[in-house]
Design a protein around this motif. Sequence first.
Motif, short mmCIF file in Angstrom:
data_model
loop_
_atom_site.label_atom_id
_atom_site.label_comp_id
_atom_site.label_asym_id
_atom_site.label_seq_id
_atom_site.Cartn_x
_atom_site.Cartn_y
_atom_site.Cartn_z
N ALA A 1 0.89 -1.26 0.14
CA ALA A 1 -0.02 0.02 0.01
C ALA A 1 0.83 1.40 0.06
O ALA A 1 0.56 2.28 -0.67
N ILE A 2 2.03 1.20 0.59
CA ILE A 2 2.97 2.27 0.52
C ILE A 2 3.96 2.39 -0.60
O ILE A 2 4.07 3.31 -1.32
N GLY A 3 4.49 1.28 -0.85
CA GLY A 3 5.40 0.95 -1.70
C GLY A 3 4.95 1.23 -3.18
O GLY A 3 5.57 1.74 -4.24
N VAL B 1 4.96 6.91 -8.59
CA VAL B 1 5.54 8.18 -8.47
C VAL B 1 6.74 8.48 -8.93
O VAL B 1 7.10 9.57 -10.05
N ILE B 2 7.44 7.66 -8.35
CA ILE B 2 9.02 8.03 -8.88
C ILE B 2 9.15 7.61 -10.36
O ILE B 2 9.84 8.23 -11.17
N GLN B 3 8.56 6.43 -10.87
CA GLN B 3 8.61 6.17 -12.30
C GLN B 3 8.19 7.21 -13.15
O GLN B 3 8.54 7.34 -14.16
N LEU C 1 14.81 -2.05 -10.19
CA LEU C 1 15.59 -1.84 -9.06
C LEU C 1 14.95 -1.31 -7.85
O LEU C 1 14.94 -1.84 -6.53
N ILE C 2 14.08 -0.22 -8.02
CA ILE C 2 13.29 0.34 -6.76
C ILE C 2 12.23 -0.45 -6.63
O ILE C 2 11.94 -0.78 -5.13
N ARG C 3 11.89 -1.05 -7.31
CA ARG C 3 10.53 -2.03 -6.87
C ARG C 3 11.11 -3.41 -5.76
O ARG C 3 10.48 -3.39 -4.87
N PHE C 4 12.23 -3.84 -6.22
CA PHE C 4 12.73 -4.92 -5.35
C PHE C 4 13.45 -4.43 -3.99
O PHE C 4 13.21 -4.88 -3.06
N ILE C 5 14.03 -2.91 -4.07
CA ILE C 5 14.47 -2.38 -3.01
C ILE C 5 12.98 -2.11 -1.85
O ILE C 5 13.53 -2.22 -0.75
N LEU C 6 12.25 -1.43 -2.55
CA LEU C 6 11.21 -1.21 -1.56
C LEU C 6 10.52 -2.31 -0.85
O LEU C 6 10.16 -2.22 0.29
N PRO D 1 11.69 -11.04 -4.08
CA PRO D 1 11.10 -10.35 -5.63
C PRO D 1 10.25 -11.54 -6.40
O PRO D 1 9.15 -11.05 -6.94
N LEU D 2 10.47 -12.56 -6.43
CA LEU D 2 9.70 -13.57 -7.04
C LEU D 2 8.17 -13.83 -6.54
O LEU D 2 7.43 -13.94 -7.33
N ILE D 3 8.19 -13.53 -5.40
CA ILE D 3 6.77 -13.58 -4.68
C ILE D 3 6.02 -12.41 -5.33
O ILE D 3 4.80 -12.43 -5.45
#
Length: 334
Positions: free
Chosen positions: A197-199, A205-207, A278-283, A292-294
């Motif tokens: 919900a946060i990420g 927005v970043i993308q 990168l941002i997706r996995f870091i968040l 990340p696979l989940i």
Amino acid sequence: MNSLKEQYWKYSLIAIILVLGLILFLKLTPFMGGLLGACTIYIMLRKQMFYLTHKRHFGKGISAVLLLLETILCFLVPLSLVAWLLIHKLQTVNVDTQAFIHTITQLTDWVRTQTSYDLFDQKNISSVASILPSIGQFLMGGISSFTVNIGVLIIVLYFMLIGGKRMEQYIYEILPFNEENKKEVLTEIHLLVRSNAIGIPLLAVIQGMIASLGYYLFDAPSVLLFGFLTCFATIIPIVGTALVWIPLAAYMAISGDWPHALGLVLYCGLIVTNIDNLIRFILQKKLADTHPLITIFGVFIGLPLFGFMGIIFGPLLLSVFLVCVNIFKNQYLH
């Protein structure tokens, strides 16, 4: 004899619960977005609700109304403004019709010369014409469904906030686990819902900002419009933003602006795509330590099942399944 009756009552009750539960689930499927949205926002607001009712001694009704107003102002109003801006921008898009038709004609002639296949064949035109009404019906149905689910979300969220403690206690009691496993499952659910919900909005927005910069630098049409579309495209892992910038670059190339089209492809392919993953996995790792696979497979599973809310509840479904498998392994196999 009494034992036999108890078994009969027990399994009959289980069968009734399963049958009625399946019927209710099927009938509530059109409202699943609103129901899951209410669950998500409740998890985000529950601490505020407990603070208002226990620390500040506000009434439950007043507290629930205040948090509903917060939800409307922070979530629903911005979402509605974005939708209105998007529609307004679509209405004001200027396309050089003559240049576009000329390029399409040239492309069609080239395809006919190379492959002897006519893109403007009567059958192709008929097929496209038959699809257009379906697209219109889909869009109208989507708008109607969105409006109904917003109403469902507000109503369900109000009653969830009112009966929060009792609802949580009831769910806690019927979970088929011991105390330790109950805490593990509920902690996993809480972490995943909050992290998504946060990420996800933060990632969008970043993308959107990074992609909009590229659209501006390479003179793409309607930078604001395609920036918004890129924000929403980030919900789909791996392909994500490519659903926007590849057609946009193709349109620019067809319109004759090859240098900027090529520059946009390089910018988005090298920068936007890699930063997206990168941002997706870091968040995900920072907020919930999720593999990340989940996230990837969870979204692919969740979108067909739950619609837009599948980006949150798809990974949650997969993660809870793995937690249950782990509990079974530790509890019974060891």
